[in-house]
Design an enzyme around this catalytic site. Sequence first.
Site, PDB file in Angstrom:
ATOM      1  N   ASP A  12       0.873  -1.176   0.000  1.00 17.08           N
ATOM      2  CA  ASP A  12       0.000   0.000   0.000  1.00 17.08           C
ATOM      3  C   ASP A  12       0.907   1.222   0.000  1.00 17.08           C
ATOM      4  O   ASP A  12       1.458   1.593   1.036  1.00 17.08           O
ATOM      5  CB  ASP A  12      -0.909  -0.012   1.232  1.00 17.08           C
ATOM      6  N   LYS A  73       2.880  11.183  -3.487  1.00 16.48           N
ATOM      7  CA  LYS A  73       1.873  10.478  -4.291  1.00 16.48           C
ATOM      8  C   LYS A  73       0.970  11.466  -5.025  1.00 16.48           C
ATOM      9  O   LYS A  73       0.423  11.152  -6.079  1.00 16.48           O
ATOM     10  CB  LYS A  73       1.047   9.565  -3.382  1.00 16.48           C
ATOM     11  N   ASP A 191     -13.296   5.440   0.075  1.00 12.95           N
ATOM     12  CA  ASP A 191     -11.860   5.438   0.374  1.00 12.95           C
ATOM     13  C   ASP A 191     -11.406   6.885   0.591  1.00 12.95           C
ATOM     14  O   ASP A 191     -11.226   7.639  -0.365  1.00 12.95           O
ATOM     15  CB  ASP A 191     -11.086   4.800  -0.776  1.00 12.95           C
TER      16      ASP A 191
END
Length: 324
Positions: A12, A73, A191
Amino acid sequence: MPHEHRRVVGIDLGTTNSLVASVISGSPAILIQDNESNLLPSVVYYSKNTVQVGNEARDHQSNDAENTISSVKRLIGKTIDDVNQVNFPLNLSDGDGVINIKTSNGMKNPIEVSAEILKMLRTVAENNLGGELMGAVVTVPAYFDDAQRQATKDACQLAGLNILRLINEPTAAAVAYGLDKKSMGQFVVFDLGGGTFDVSILNLSKGLFEVLATHGDANLGGDDFDQAIVRRTGHEELNKHAKVLSADSELRVRLEGHADERGTREYNLALAERRANAVRAYLVAQGAVRNQIEVISYGEEKPANNGHSESSWAENRRVEIVYR
């Protein structure tokens, strides 16, 4: 021939934290590093000669923000025109289709920074599993476009990982909660992460997931909540604690407040720095140039019980913000 043991992990790669896991003796397990937390902060620090990742890197955020890269990210697979630079305390520039980040260690791009995090996760996995990895499955947000997915694959390759598959985070969440064990049905997966928020509707039929619909916001996550709090806190700090010492070409702001008497010296230092960083972020959000802002911290001196002088951390901790 004896059965060959194939070491495969799931990763992850998160905005705020990352982790690596594998199946051990039939059960999934998160792999940890040296008895530390199973979460690795997704932070990389570049000094002139060294690179640090994780907790060690995060320790530099308050004193060397421009060389401490977090939330990378949110930059991977994007161009300079895609990002709001106010949200990043970094020197960003256009690098011929990719974002360049200026550090003491030279120019870096989001793929290289992500690769450093992946290298650390790979090391953690190989130390726990006792050998070289055969491959890895890596999660990505459902809304990631082709450029972001390819950049993630490039980071894995640079880290020496054989990428077996990219799997959408909502699908991974559904599998993690055992929804694949049901016979059929439709499920909604929310999410909310450090940098993104997406919602997916999944259809399960005979153990196979089909994504019926997905939608998300690439600029809504924990980072954005932090920025909103920082802007609000910075404004309040200016109103409640700041004294403008001069109002000519140089703006000097002094923050004065009482420290926590129960806190340690290090705790109160961190508290003061957080307040200073909140004001600095607020000034940047109002249009100030980041490299023109200097933070000067100091503590008053007073005699201690033993007759020696020490910083009065139980009383005032003063911070000056200088904007030129």
